[in-house]
Design an enzyme around this catalytic site. Structure first.
Site, PDB file in Angstrom:
ATOM      1  N   GLY A 229       0.152 100.219 -45.085  1.00  0.00           N
ATOM      2  CA  GLY A 229       0.481 100.889 -43.824  1.00  0.00           C
ATOM      3  C   GLY A 229       1.950 101.248 -43.844  1.00  0.00           C
TER       4      GLY A 229
ATOM      5  N   GLY B  68       5.233 100.664 -43.461  1.00  0.00           N
ATOM      6  CA  GLY B  68       6.024  99.452 -43.249  1.00  0.00           C
ATOM      7  C   GLY B  68       7.444  99.747 -42.812  1.00  0.00           C
TER       8      GLY B  68
ATOM      9  N   ASP C 244      11.977  94.441 -44.502  1.00  0.00           N
ATOM     10  CA  ASP C 244      12.838  94.623 -43.326  1.00  0.00           C
ATOM     11  C   ASP C 244      12.628  95.932 -42.564  1.00  0.00           C
ATOM     12  OD1 ASP C 244      13.892  96.405 -45.118  1.00  0.00           O
ATOM     13  OD2 ASP C 244      15.915  95.543 -45.149  1.00  0.00           O
ATOM     14  N   GLY C 245      11.767  96.819 -43.074  1.00  0.00           N
ATOM     15  CA  GLY C 245      11.516  98.080 -42.367  1.00  0.00           C
ATOM     16  C   GLY C 245      12.660  99.081 -42.466  1.00  0.00           C
TER      17      GLY C 245
ATOM     18  N   ASP D 105      -1.995 105.120 -52.513  1.00  0.00           N
ATOM     19  CA  ASP D 105      -1.355 105.321 -51.199  1.00  0.00           C
ATOM     20  C   ASP D 105      -0.238 106.362 -51.296  1.00  0.00           C
ATOM     21  OD1 ASP D 105      -0.460 102.911 -52.735  1.00  0.00           O
ATOM     22  OD2 ASP D 105       1.261 103.068 -51.394  1.00  0.00           O
ATOM     23  N   ASN D 106       0.103 106.762 -52.489  1.00  0.00           N
ATOM     24  CA  ASN D 106       1.128 107.786 -52.657  1.00  0.00           C
ATOM     25  C   ASN D 106       0.530 109.109 -53.121  1.00  0.00           C
ATOM     26  OD1 ASN D 106       3.180 106.046 -51.875  1.00  0.00           O
ATOM     27  ND2 ASN D 106       3.476 105.282 -53.955  1.00  0.00           N
TER      28      ASN D 106
ATOM     29  N   ASP E  13       6.486 110.377 -51.641  1.00  0.00           N
ATOM     30  CA  ASP E  13       7.099 109.123 -52.074  1.00  0.00           C
ATOM     31  C   ASP E  13       8.038 109.304 -53.254  1.00  0.00           C
ATOM     32  OD1 ASP E  13       7.836 106.521 -52.811  1.00  0.00           O
ATOM     33  OD2 ASP E  13       6.094 105.728 -51.766  1.00  0.00           O
TER      34      ASP E  13
HETATM   35  P1  AMP Z   1       5.521 102.217 -52.138  1.00  0.00           P
HETATM   36  O1  AMP Z   1       4.981 101.482 -53.315  1.00  0.00           O
HETATM   37  O2  AMP Z   1       6.975 102.557 -52.244  1.00  0.00           O
HETATM   38  O3  AMP Z   1       4.693 103.400 -51.784  1.00  0.00           O
HETATM   39  O4  AMP Z   1       5.479 101.227 -50.885  1.00  0.00           O
HETATM   40  C1  AMP Z   1       4.340 100.496 -50.573  1.00  0.00           C
HETATM   41  C2  AMP Z   1       4.374  99.936 -49.192  1.00  0.00           C
HETATM   42  O5  AMP Z   1       5.522  99.133 -48.977  1.00  0.00           O
HETATM   43  C3  AMP Z   1       4.369 100.981 -48.090  1.00  0.00           C
HETATM   44  O6  AMP Z   1       3.397 100.623 -47.184  1.00  0.00           O
HETATM   45  C4  AMP Z   1       5.745 100.877 -47.482  1.00  0.00           C
HETATM   46  O7  AMP Z   1       5.736 101.210 -46.119  1.00  0.00           O
HETATM   47  C5  AMP Z   1       6.117  99.440 -47.730  1.00  0.00           C
HETATM   48  N1  AMP Z   1       7.577  99.231 -47.797  1.00  0.00           N
HETATM   49  C6  AMP Z   1       8.417  99.638 -48.767  1.00  0.00           C
HETATM   50  N2  AMP Z   1       9.690  99.273 -48.478  1.00  0.00           N
HETATM   51  C7  AMP Z   1       9.661  98.622 -47.295  1.00  0.00           C
HETATM   52  C8  AMP Z   1      10.634  97.997 -46.444  1.00  0.00           C
HETATM   53  N3  AMP Z   1      11.925  97.968 -46.769  1.00  0.00           N
HETATM   54  N4  AMP Z   1      10.198  97.440 -45.307  1.00  0.00           N
HETATM   55  C9  AMP Z   1       8.902  97.445 -44.956  1.00  0.00           C
HETATM   56  N5  AMP Z   1       7.936  98.006 -45.701  1.00  0.00           N
HETATM   57  C10 AMP Z   1       8.296  98.587 -46.855  1.00  0.00           C
HETATM   58 MG    MG Z   2       4.603 104.954 -50.575  1.00  0.00          MG
END
Ligand code: AMP
Ligand code: MG
Length: 494
Positions: free
Chosen positions: A98, A100, A133-134, A260-261, A270
């Protein structure tokens, strides 16, 4: 109070036309959450061209309000903030995910009624943040900005970047870094992983809702098809084949092709660990966590197919009520990937070499050049520039006997199908960029930007807007990295 009203009425003059359809979907698909306020937002970069394309005019508000607007503290009145739920196969392993660290503030309709999501990335925790940390750091958000805009300049389907602000707060990574928020603009954020998430709910009604929503939003032309789900699979496959072929054309390595990407719209999304390849090596990987090269340059088409198979699995109940039949039909489509991709790739490579028509020996000719580049560590982009008579640097490497004899064969082939030097050059110029976002150059301008000097960043961005044209400053960005700068690594979740 008066000031506040004035301020809001001016915000309404920016030209936002929100129509938030995703927020009407079943609650399980999303969480309603607004961007968290930040301490002291400052505007770092703003994309005038994109703003104009979207039919927006930010000059109607005072400059000192822009940081709050792009930090999500001053939201347009019609905005409805959501974080989307999704799942995904990350490096082959299924996970519930989701947004994040991203919040969609609404869907904007441009003057031509094109619908785009407006999303803030790095805008605080959501119910999907897990232990993170979002937030996001300035360097990576500027990196997404420049690379996504470079992709757009290259004519490759992509999400766009409207602005970056700093938050005035630090984010903790290996060291404390300035926090930032990127405004991302996308045709939608519906991913293969969004369908996977809904499939996990085991609720056919919600699946149908998401499916109809996707057709309406992206492919309304499929409404008359007698098997809409199969048609959706086929059209997403077509879009993704086109996309990955474009990546291969310019030497782009996405780096984190998790399901998810991967969007159903066919936009690149992404910009975490992505990077451009310099010397041709099909095994190139930049991502620090991609130990086994799952997302290496030459694996990208195969992974696209793998991801499409995951997409197909989610559509099975909509393809046919009889599961075995559905699997049979979907498999046939997925199995046609190889032939379709190869056709698309050959067409693309022929253009890169300025070849008209088709000849049975074309594939060998192409592969011979790629093998030569690989063996001789030749720069991918610059080799095609050399063939277009663009002498970028001293090119001793092209005096090599292997290359000279390949070139003779190529020149013989060029004569076929009523070609002419003008025709072939024109074709080559339309697909071979003079300039790409080279890693060492990206790092150089990001370093300056982190120290508050945006000039090098903006100069580079300007050249990247028109990568097929020679501009006064193009030459500054054409040299590959010195070998001492070569060990380039990229990271996820920055
Ligand atoms: P990614 O592999 O970069 O596509 O990220 C996978 C998941 O990690 C996604 O759902 C992002 O929203 C979450 N995410 C990545 N970095 C952060 C962060 N700093 N804080 C919260 N969620 C994160
Ligand atoms: Mg992503």
């Amino acid at each position: 109070f008066f000031l506040m009203n004035k301020l809001i009425s001016n915000i309404s003059k920016i030209g936002w036309r929100f129509d938030n359809t995703y927020a009407r979907l079943p609650e399980i698909m999303l969480s309603r959450i607004a961007p968290l306020p930040v301490k002291d937002p400052k505007l770092v970069i703003f994309n005038h061209n994109l703003s104009k394309e979207l039919g927006l005019d930010f000059s109607v508000v005072e400059d000192n309000l822009l940081p709050s607007i792009f930090a999500g503290s001053l939201l347009p009145q019609e905005s409805e903030c959501i974080a989307q739920a999704y799942a995904g196969h990350q490096f082959g392993y299924f996970t519930m995910l989701g947004d994040g660290r991203a919040i969609i503030i609404g869907e904007h309709l441009t003057k031509n009624n094109k619908r785009v999501d407006i999303q803030f990335k790095g805008s605080g925790k959501t119910p999907y943040s897990r232990n993170a940390d979002g937030r996001a750091a300035l360097g990576p958000m500027l990196r997404e900005y420049i690379i996504s805009e470079a992709m757009h300049g290259l004519g490759i389907s992509t999400t766009r970047s409207l602005a970056v602000v700093t938050t005035g707060e630090n984010v903790i990574r290996e060291t404390p870094l300035p926090g930032a928020i990127l405004t991302r603009v996308a045709a939608s954020h519906i991913r293969v992983g969004t369908f996977q998430y809904v499939t996990m709910q085991d609720d056919i009604k919600t699946l149908k809702t998401l499916f109809n929503y996707t057709i309406n939003r992206h492919y309304p032309e499929l409404k008359d098809s007698n098997n809409q789900a199969l048609s959706l699979l086929k059209i997403v496959m077509e879009k993704q084949i086109k996309l990955v072929t474009d990546w291969m054309r310019v030497g782009f390595i996405h780096g984190v092709m998790n399901t998810d990407n991967m969007t159903v719209s066919g936009e690149t999304i992404d910009y975490g660990p992505c990077a451009f390849m310099d010397n041709y090596n099909p095994e190139t990987v930049f991502s620090s966590i991609d130990q086994h090269g799952r997302y290496a340059y030459f694996n990208q088409p195969g992974i696209t197919k793998w991801n499409l198979a995951r997409f197909a699995e989610t559509l099975l109940p909509l393809i046919n009520n009889d599961k075995d039949k559905a699997i049979d039909i979907a498999s046939k489509t997925i199995n046609s990937f190889g032939t379709l991709y190869k056709k698309c790739w050959l067409e693309m490579m022929r253009k890169k070499l300025g070849l008209l028509g088709e000849d049975s020996k074309d594939e060998n000719l192409i592969i011979d050049l790629l093998s030569w580049m690989h063996q001789n560590k030749a720069d991918y982009t610059n080799t095609f520039c050399f063939l277009m008579n663009e002498n970028i640097q001293e090119n001793k490497i092209y005096n090599n006997q292997g290359f000279i004899s390949w070139k003779q064969q190529w020149q013989e082939r060029l004569k076929l199908h009523n070609n002419s030097p003008e025709k072939s050059l024109k074709l080559m110029c339309s697909v071979n960029p003079m300039v790409i976002a080279r890693n060492h150059k990206v790092e150089e301008v990001l370093k300056e930007a982190n120290n508050g000097n945006l000039n090098p960043f903006n100069d580079f961005l300007k050249v990247l807007e028109k990568p097929y044209e020679k501009q006064t400053k193009t030459n500054n960005y054409q040299f590959p990295a010195q070998s001492s700068e070569k060990k380039y690594q990229t990271f996820c979740g920055t």
